[in-house]
Design a protein around this motif. Sequence first.
Motif, PDB file in Angstrom:
ATOM      1  N   TYR A 120       3.696  -1.181   0.570  1.00 17.14           N
ATOM      2  CA  TYR A 120       2.718  -1.958   1.325  1.00 17.14           C
ATOM      3  C   TYR A 120       2.114  -3.087   0.504  1.00 17.14           C
ATOM      4  N   PHE A 121       2.045  -2.909  -0.798  1.00 13.27           N
ATOM      5  CA  PHE A 121       1.602  -4.011  -1.650  1.00 13.27           C
ATOM      6  C   PHE A 121       2.619  -5.154  -1.564  1.00 13.27           C
ATOM      7  N   LYS A 122       3.897  -4.799  -1.624  1.00 16.92           N
ATOM      8  CA  LYS A 122       4.955  -5.812  -1.547  1.00 16.92           C
ATOM      9  C   LYS A 122       4.967  -6.494  -0.175  1.00 16.92           C
ATOM     10  N   LEU A 147     -10.874  -6.174   8.758  1.00 17.28           N
ATOM     11  CA  LEU A 147      -9.708  -7.023   8.940  1.00 17.28           C
ATOM     12  C   LEU A 147      -9.181  -6.941  10.369  1.00 17.28           C
ATOM     13  N   SER A 148      -9.125  -5.742  10.909  1.00 12.67           N
ATOM     14  CA  SER A 148      -8.627  -5.559  12.273  1.00 12.67           C
ATOM     15  C   SER A 148      -9.492  -6.317  13.279  1.00 12.67           C
ATOM     16  N   TYR A 183      -0.416  -1.508   9.389  1.00 17.50           N
ATOM     17  CA  TYR A 183      -0.432  -0.790   8.113  1.00 17.50           C
ATOM     18  C   TYR A 183      -1.715   0.011   7.906  1.00 17.50           C
ATOM     19  N   SER A 184      -2.695  -0.138   8.813  1.00 17.92           N
ATOM     20  CA  SER A 184      -4.044   0.381   8.565  1.00 17.92           C
ATOM     21  C   SER A 184      -4.080   1.844   8.151  1.00 17.92           C
ATOM     22  N   VAL A 185      -3.420   2.696   8.918  1.00 17.17           N
ATOM     23  CA  VAL A 185      -3.452   4.136   8.623  1.00 17.17           C
ATOM     24  C   VAL A 185      -2.853   4.419   7.254  1.00 17.17           C
ATOM     25  N   LYS A 186      -1.723   3.776   6.968  1.00 13.05           N
ATOM     26  CA  LYS A 186      -1.058   3.996   5.679  1.00 13.05           C
ATOM     27  C   LYS A 186      -1.916   3.477   4.526  1.00 13.05           C
ATOM     28  N   LEU A 187      -2.565   2.327   4.733  1.00 11.32           N
ATOM     29  CA  LEU A 187      -3.408   1.765   3.681  1.00 11.32           C
ATOM     30  C   LEU A 187      -4.579   2.692   3.375  1.00 11.32           C
ATOM     31  N   CYS A 188      -5.131   3.299   4.418  1.00 13.91           N
ATOM     32  CA  CYS A 188      -6.233   4.254   4.214  1.00 13.91           C
ATOM     33  C   CYS A 188      -5.754   5.461   3.412  1.00 13.91           C
ATOM     34  N   SER A 189      -4.511   5.901   3.671  1.00 10.68           N
ATOM     35  CA  SER A 189      -3.968   7.040   2.934  1.00 10.68           C
ATOM     36  C   SER A 189      -3.734   6.688   1.464  1.00 10.68           C
ATOM     37  N   LEU A 190      -3.646   5.374   1.181  1.00  9.04           N
ATOM     38  CA  LEU A 190      -3.456   4.928  -0.197  1.00  9.04           C
ATOM     39  C   LEU A 190      -4.792   4.675  -0.904  1.00  9.04           C
ATOM     40  N   GLY A 191      -5.886   4.937  -0.208  1.00  7.99           N
ATOM     41  CA  GLY A 191      -7.195   4.812  -0.830  1.00  7.99           C
ATOM     42  C   GLY A 191      -7.998   3.597  -0.422  1.00  7.99           C
ATOM     43  N   ILE A 192      -7.470   2.773   0.488  1.00 12.06           N
ATOM     44  CA  ILE A 192      -8.221   1.617   0.995  1.00 12.06           C
ATOM     45  C   ILE A 192      -9.211   2.133   2.032  1.00 12.06           C
ATOM     46  N   SER A 193     -10.457   1.758   1.905  1.00 10.73           N
ATOM     47  CA  SER A 193     -11.489   2.294   2.796  1.00 10.73           C
ATOM     48  C   SER A 193     -11.247   1.876   4.244  1.00 10.73           C
TER      49      SER A 193
END
Length: 215
Positions: A98-100, A142-143, A125-135
């Motif tokens: 997701y960073f890439k 952003l949404s 990507y929202s759900v996945k980003l949250c699972s990676l530690g993004i609040s």
Amino acid sequence: MRRKFCFTQQQLINRADALTNTCKRDIELLIKKGFTDNYLVKLSELTDSFKSFSTDSSNLQDISKMNLSCKELKKEIIRQIRVIQWQLENKGMEGSEYFKLLKKLKVHNVSEEIFLREIRKVQGYSVKLCSLGISASTTSVLSQQIIDYKIQLDNYHQVSNLRKTSSEQRIALANELTLLMSQICRIGKLLFKGVDDEKYKDYVLYPESIKTDAK
């Protein structure tokens, strides 16, 4: 549509009002030359209809403000995406999928359609980003910005299209009004030519002052 007049919008209104008053002053003499009340009625109707249009300059100002608002929100969206990138980088996730994906987003020097398509990817990507530690608050901001941008962009295009339609209608009406005024002025000039120079000038469609202002 082609303009068939050399007036500004306000000049045409002023000229139509002045001609109306002139005709009322000379009505009895004009009738002898074929003038009828229908001319005055039509002149009044067309003038009133033309007055109901907002000026094109005011429409352009509204469109410019909306365009500026869209651009400012676009900058905020890009900034928010970069914030998420920075947070992922801070967590040592530069190698993550997701960073890439965020790095590859096409958000600069692209059409509105492409920009909207690209930023909508981030919403997915929202759900996945949250699972990676993004609040969740960060992705929610952003949404909401993306939703607001789409609404503002749609409003901008709607107003722009309305302005185009309004311009066509205004020009058509102005052409019709100018043609009628020209017909009335021909009758007036025929009546006063060589008889009364001052009143003759009242029926000259384009007085010198208007010719000068229109340049």
